[in-house]
Each structure stands twice: as C-alpha cells, then as structure tokens.
Motif scaffolding. Structure first.
Motif, PDB file in Angstrom:
ATOM      1  N   CYS A 110      51.642  29.379 -28.928  1.00 13.05           N
ATOM      2  CA  CYS A 110      50.769  29.120 -27.613  1.00 13.05           C
ATOM      3  C   CYS A 110      49.258  29.097 -27.609  1.00 13.05           C
ATOM      4  O   CYS A 110      48.748  30.133 -28.291  1.00 13.05           O
ATOM      5  N   ILE A 111      48.617  28.014 -27.124  1.00 16.25           N
ATOM      6  CA  ILE A 111      47.259  28.035 -27.305  1.00 16.25           C
ATOM      7  C   ILE A 111      46.531  27.855 -25.993  1.00 16.25           C
ATOM      8  O   ILE A 111      47.050  27.116 -24.909  1.00 16.25           O
ATOM      9  N   THR A 112      45.555  28.694 -25.666  1.00 19.98           N
ATOM     10  CA  THR A 112      44.724  28.750 -24.395  1.00 19.98           C
ATOM     11  C   THR A 112      43.349  28.825 -24.981  1.00 19.98           C
ATOM     12  O   THR A 112      42.949  29.078 -26.069  1.00 19.98           O
ATOM     13  N   GLY A 113      42.413  28.842 -23.800  1.00 20.14           N
ATOM     14  CA  GLY A 113      40.986  28.801 -23.915  1.00 20.14           C
ATOM     15  C   GLY A 113      40.501  28.053 -22.887  1.00 20.14           C
ATOM     16  O   GLY A 113      40.949  27.146 -22.387  1.00 20.14           O
ATOM     17  N   SER A 114      39.162  28.073 -22.654  1.00 21.26           N
ATOM     18  CA  SER A 114      38.412  27.569 -21.615  1.00 21.26           C
ATOM     19  C   SER A 114      38.259  25.924 -22.371  1.00 21.26           C
ATOM     20  O   SER A 114      38.196  25.024 -21.291  1.00 21.26           O
ATOM     21  N   ASN A 115      37.922  25.925 -23.605  1.00 18.08           N
ATOM     22  CA  ASN A 115      37.873  24.394 -23.980  1.00 18.08           C
ATOM     23  C   ASN A 115      38.506  24.448 -25.561  1.00 18.08           C
ATOM     24  O   ASN A 115      38.773  25.369 -26.234  1.00 18.08           O
ATOM     25  N   GLY A 116      39.095  23.130 -25.902  1.00 15.51           N
ATOM     26  CA  GLY A 116      39.471  22.931 -27.193  1.00 15.51           C
ATOM     27  C   GLY A 116      41.017  23.263 -27.168  1.00 15.51           C
ATOM     28  O   GLY A 116      41.562  22.779 -28.211  1.00 15.51           O
ATOM     29  N   LYS A 117      41.635  23.593 -26.218  1.00 21.99           N
ATOM     30  CA  LYS A 117      43.155  23.884 -26.446  1.00 21.99           C
ATOM     31  C   LYS A 117      43.919  22.654 -26.554  1.00 21.99           C
ATOM     32  O   LYS A 117      44.809  22.738 -27.281  1.00 21.99           O
ATOM     33  N   THR A 183      34.881  30.932 -21.371  1.00 25.49           N
ATOM     34  CA  THR A 183      33.667  30.696 -20.853  1.00 25.49           C
ATOM     35  C   THR A 183      34.053  30.302 -19.229  1.00 25.49           C
ATOM     36  O   THR A 183      34.951  30.314 -18.949  1.00 25.49           O
ATOM     37  N   PRO A 184      33.090  30.442 -18.452  1.00 27.08           N
ATOM     38  CA  PRO A 184      33.079  30.262 -17.101  1.00 27.08           C
ATOM     39  C   PRO A 184      33.993  28.996 -16.661  1.00 27.08           C
ATOM     40  O   PRO A 184      33.452  28.014 -17.053  1.00 27.08           O
ATOM     41  N   ASP A 185      34.917  29.104 -15.925  1.00 28.15           N
ATOM     42  CA  ASP A 185      35.847  27.854 -15.358  1.00 28.15           C
ATOM     43  C   ASP A 185      36.632  28.326 -14.300  1.00 28.15           C
ATOM     44  O   ASP A 185      37.036  29.622 -14.446  1.00 28.15           O
ATOM     45  N   ASP A 191      38.559  34.432  -7.465  1.00 27.96           N
ATOM     46  CA  ASP A 191      37.412  35.022  -6.454  1.00 27.96           C
ATOM     47  C   ASP A 191      36.078  35.022  -6.851  1.00 27.96           C
ATOM     48  O   ASP A 191      35.361  35.943  -6.670  1.00 27.96           O
ATOM     49  N   HIS A 192      35.809  34.052  -7.629  1.00 23.17           N
ATOM     50  CA  HIS A 192      34.571  33.855  -8.138  1.00 23.17           C
ATOM     51  C   HIS A 192      34.055  35.003  -8.855  1.00 23.17           C
ATOM     52  O   HIS A 192      32.754  35.506  -9.165  1.00 23.17           O
ATOM     53  N   CYS A 193      35.137  35.646  -9.842  1.00 24.92           N
ATOM     54  CA  CYS A 193      34.916  36.691 -10.536  1.00 24.92           C
ATOM     55  C   CYS A 193      35.368  36.192 -12.008  1.00 24.92           C
ATOM     56  O   CYS A 193      36.311  36.089 -12.143  1.00 24.92           O
ATOM     57  N   PHE A 194      34.477  36.275 -12.896  1.00 20.82           N
ATOM     58  CA  PHE A 194      34.589  36.069 -14.294  1.00 20.82           C
ATOM     59  C   PHE A 194      35.523  36.955 -14.923  1.00 20.82           C
ATOM     60  O   PHE A 194      36.304  36.431 -15.919  1.00 20.82           O
ATOM     61  N   THR A 335      35.481  19.187 -18.242  1.00 18.65           N
ATOM     62  CA  THR A 335      35.344  19.468 -16.598  1.00 18.65           C
ATOM     63  C   THR A 335      34.500  20.898 -16.548  1.00 18.65           C
ATOM     64  O   THR A 335      34.515  21.348 -15.377  1.00 18.65           O
ATOM     65  N   ASN A 336      33.966  21.212 -17.693  1.00 13.31           N
ATOM     66  CA  ASN A 336      33.304  22.721 -17.452  1.00 13.31           C
ATOM     67  C   ASN A 336      31.985  22.485 -18.420  1.00 13.31           C
ATOM     68  O   ASN A 336      31.713  21.738 -19.330  1.00 13.31           O
ATOM     69  N   VAL A 337      30.993  23.594 -18.027  1.00 12.83           N
ATOM     70  CA  VAL A 337      29.728  23.533 -18.770  1.00 12.83           C
ATOM     71  C   VAL A 337      29.870  23.696 -20.289  1.00 12.83           C
ATOM     72  O   VAL A 337      29.090  23.014 -20.909  1.00 12.83           O
ATOM     73  N   ASP A 338      30.861  24.533 -20.644  1.00 11.65           N
ATOM     74  CA  ASP A 338      30.859  24.823 -22.160  1.00 11.65           C
ATOM     75  C   ASP A 338      31.363  23.405 -22.874  1.00 11.65           C
ATOM     76  O   ASP A 338      30.907  23.332 -24.058  1.00 11.65           O
ATOM     77  N   SER A 339      32.336  22.759 -22.437  1.00 10.78           N
ATOM     78  CA  SER A 339      32.673  21.412 -22.981  1.00 10.78           C
ATOM     79  C   SER A 339      31.691  20.523 -22.964  1.00 10.78           C
ATOM     80  O   SER A 339      31.408  20.077 -24.299  1.00 10.78           O
TER      81      SER A 339
END
Length: 452
Positions: A110-117, A183-185, A191-194, A335-339
């Motif tokens: 199982c692969i997750t993450g904000s980017n690269g998944k 990373t923030p996404d 609830d806008h809570c990182f 679709t996010n800043v880190d990407s």
C-alpha cells in the motif's frame, strides 16, 4: 431462514460499483446510491450482477436501514447522508476496509503520500508483473480493489491509497506500507488543520505486525516528527538523499546520482542517469519502489531491469511534444505546492509556467526561489487568479491572468521562446474549469497537438 445483512454503498464510481459487486458476491443484501449520474460502464456492470441502485438522489429510508455503509472516497464526512448514517450508529467504512476482509492469503503493498504515490505504485506494480508475480493494481488507480477481489485471484495487491481511503480503514493491514511524504494538501477536508491530515497519512501503518515492512522517506521532516508518537513493531526501511539514514532491516540512500537499496541480505544499485524518469522526485520514487520490491522478494536484477525500463506516468511531468524549440510538458497531476516544487526543481530550461485552478489553501512561499530562478512567465489559468497574481508579481518577470484553457495556451505560446519549456503544473485542483486533473491534462495535450 437467516436474514441477509444489509449493506449500502455510497457513490457509483469505480470504488462504489466494485464494492457493490463484492457485497453481492458475498451474499449481502446490497443497495447502491448516488446523488449524481452513474457512468454507463458502471451501470452496465451493476445490471450484470443484478445489484439494485439509484442515481440522482438518495432514498434515506432505505439507506438508514443498512447495517453498514461503504463510502466512496470522494464523498466527504460532512455530507448529510454520511452524517445521517453516523447519527444512527451505522458504521461507515472505505472500499479498502471492506475488500480487505476477503483477501484470503493474498498480501498488500500500500502506497500513500502527498506526492509521488501514483508513479511509485505504478513502478512497484510493473516490477512485480515483470518478475512474473500474480499481482493486481488498484486503490486510487487501476481497477477497483473490491472488484478485483470479487472477480480475480491474486497473490499481491498493489494499492495507491489517498488520505480519504485511509480515513475509512480500521482493521485493514498493509503487509508492505510505503509513505512517500507528508506535505499540505486537501486541508479543506481536514478542518484546515495540517495535523489532522498528517494523522490520516500515518494510518498506513495501523495494524502492522513484526512480519510487515514500513518504507518511508528519511528526508521528510513531518514524517520524522510523527514517528515518536507510534510504537512500531514492523521492520522499517527508510530512503533518503539528504539525511544520513540507516536501519538494521534495510534502507536506501542516493549519492552522486546513484542509490543502493538493501533489505536484509539482498541489495540493488541503481544509476538514476539510466532511468527514463528524471528529477529528484523520481529518484525518491525509485528508491521506495526498490525497497518495497525487495521486501516482497523480487530478485535485484529484475528490479534493476524494470526500473530502467519504466516510462513516465501520464499527467506527471509527461513530455507532450517539442515544436519550434519549445518543449510542452503536461504535469496536470501536480495539484499541490509540493508537486510543483519537484516539477520546477527538475526543469533544465527557462520555464513558461501555467498554474491555477481551485486553491486548496496553498502557501506558495516554497515555490518562489525556483520561480525567480527558472520561470520567465507565469500564466494563471482559473476563474479566480487573484492570489496567484499577488503572490508572484515581482517574483517572476511577467504574470498573465487568463480565464480559460484556450486563453492560457495562447498566452503561453506567445510568451515561449526557442529553448523554453511550457510547463502545465497547476498547484491547484481542476474543478473550476475541468472535470478533473485528467481532463485538464488531456485538453492540454490535445491543444498542443493541434496548435503548437
């Protein structure tokens, strides 16, 4: 006669139709409901399996009669139908949780993450298939996990998991869990809570035992901050390019363009210059994939061959065409800043950057150093570009605001010079002008094919 247990499936997309068919096969009294329109291909399969369903609205009396609900990841927890079910004490789970009950002896990577998944998941799947292993691709990409469980018999499932899918998982267990970064996404869903979002990503590790493996970025500060909160029993496999990492179970480290990935006594060395996918982000993706594949028992020589043969994923730094000395690149999946940070980091040419869409609470500060260094023109493409214009005016020489794809592409073509790259890397969701990021990327590629 024993009464069949009732299950309601919320959403008739790829996750929902697969869950409904699996429930039908397992003998549940199942009902699928979608407030919108169900695509023809999914409706056809529901009809084939004689699954009752509704579209264009919810029959609450029938929904609230269920003993359990399987929710598609695109439906937020704040949706009235979800709130009503929880108010009745009906458990609401994800497709992954539901399908995971019926794996028999199969195992999951199982692969997750904000980017690269997506790239990492696709690469792991390719390595396993090239090695002759009986593997299925699912989760956020490929076929529905539940449908694959219902209709096939596999030894391995390679699953890309979003935070929304992880939210609905409770007893499910990854045998090999891969966490690329945090990373923030999607903060609008948390609830806008990182920290809420970080907690969701860390659910990839839940229920792991000492027989399992956890692959994670040793360069990601957020992950390091989370680790002390957990009492891990599984074997840890960090990968890094900046921090010195080491683990008795194994690890991977990038130095001078090469990395060595080791798990137990097995190891593989990769020269990133020989990979068809470039940039630091893809070195991270390859390290994670190599560690996961070694943990799954794939021979090092087969891992090396598959990594060198792997082609770029569609919509992720995908070269579209080079016309009159201008290279057009589709990075619609960013679709996010880190990407976008990784996209700009990998650019070797002056950039005409197309960005914009539905802002998810972005902080653009991390992009400004690369923007100053590499971006000649920023073309903002969205219904409301005020934030992008304000953030990058004075950072890049030229900022242009446009309100449609056609207008943005004309502006990009006019701004580009021979030797430049036109990079679609939006940093935002696509829903103001497009159905999804795939639709945005396809239209970008079609325009380049016709006009560039």
């Amino acid at each position: 006669m024993q009464r069949k247990r009732k299950i309601v499936v919320l959403g008739g997309g790829i996750s929902g139709y697969g869950s409904a068919i699996l429930a039908k096969k397992k003998g549940f009294d199942v009902f699928l409901t979608d407030s919108g329109r169900i695509a023809d291909r999914y409706r056809q399969r529901l009809d084939e399996w004689e699954v009752p369903y509704e579209e264009g609205g919810h029959t609450m009396e029938r929904i609230l009669d269920a003993a359990e609900a399987v929710k598609s990841p695109g439906i937020p927890d704040t949706a009235p139908v979800v709130q009503a079910l929880r108010g009745r004490g009906v458990p609401v789970i994800s497709e992954i949780e539901f399908a995971g009950r019926y794996l028999s002896r199969a195992r999951c990577i199982c692969i997750t993450g904000s980017n690269g998944k997506t790239t990492t998941t696709s690469l792991i799947y390719k390595i396993l298939r090239d090695a002759g292993m009986n593997a299925a691709l699912g989760g956020n990409i490929g076929e529905s996990f539940a449908y694959s469980v219902a209709t096939g018999s596999y030894d391995w499932y390679v699953l890309e998991l979003s935070s929304f899918q992880l939210d609905g998982m409770y007893r499910f267990r990854a045998h090999i869990g891969v966490l690329m970064n945090i990373t923030p996404d999607h903060l609008d869903r948390y609830d806008h809570c990182f920290q809420n979002y970080a907690d969701a990503k860390m659910r990839i590790t839940q229920n792991m035992t000492s027989r399992d493996w956890f692959v994670f970025s040793g360069d990601d500060e957020v992950i390091w901050q989370q680790l002390p909160k957990y009492d891990f029993r599984m074997k840890q496999l960090p990968f890094a390019a900046r921090n010195a990492v080491a683990s008795g179970a194994g690890d991977a480290f990038l130095c001078d363009g090469k990395f060595m990935a080791s798990v137990g006594r097995a190891s593989v060395e990769i020269d990133t210059a020989k990979m068809r996918i470039g940039g630091l982000h893809n070195a991270y993706n390859a390290m994670a994939a190599a560690l996961a594949a070694l943990a799954a028992g794939v021979a090092p020589a087969k891992i090396r061959r598959s990594i060198y043969d792997f082609a770029p994923v569609e919509h992720r730094l995908e070269p579209v065409a080079e016309r009159d000395g201008v290279l057009w690149i589709n990075d619609s999946k960013a679709t996010n800043v880190d990407s976008v940070w990784y996209a700009l980091e990998s650019m070797k040419r002056p950039v005409v950057w197309i960005a914009g869409g539905t802002d998810k609470g972005n902080d653009y500060e991390p992009l400004k150093a690369f923007a100053r260094e590499k971006v000649r023109t920023l073309v903002c493409m969205g219904l409301d570009n005020r934030k992008l214009v304000a953030e990058f005016t004075g950072v890049v020489p030229e900022v242009i605001s446009t309100a449609s794809l056609e207008e943005a592409m004309q502006a990009a073509r006019a701004a580009a010079r021979p030797g430049d790259a036109v990079l679609l890397s939006p940093a935002c969701a696509s829903f103001d002008l497009f159905r999804n990021y795939e639709n945005r990327g396809e239209l970008f590629k079609a325009w380049v094919g016709e006009h560039a």
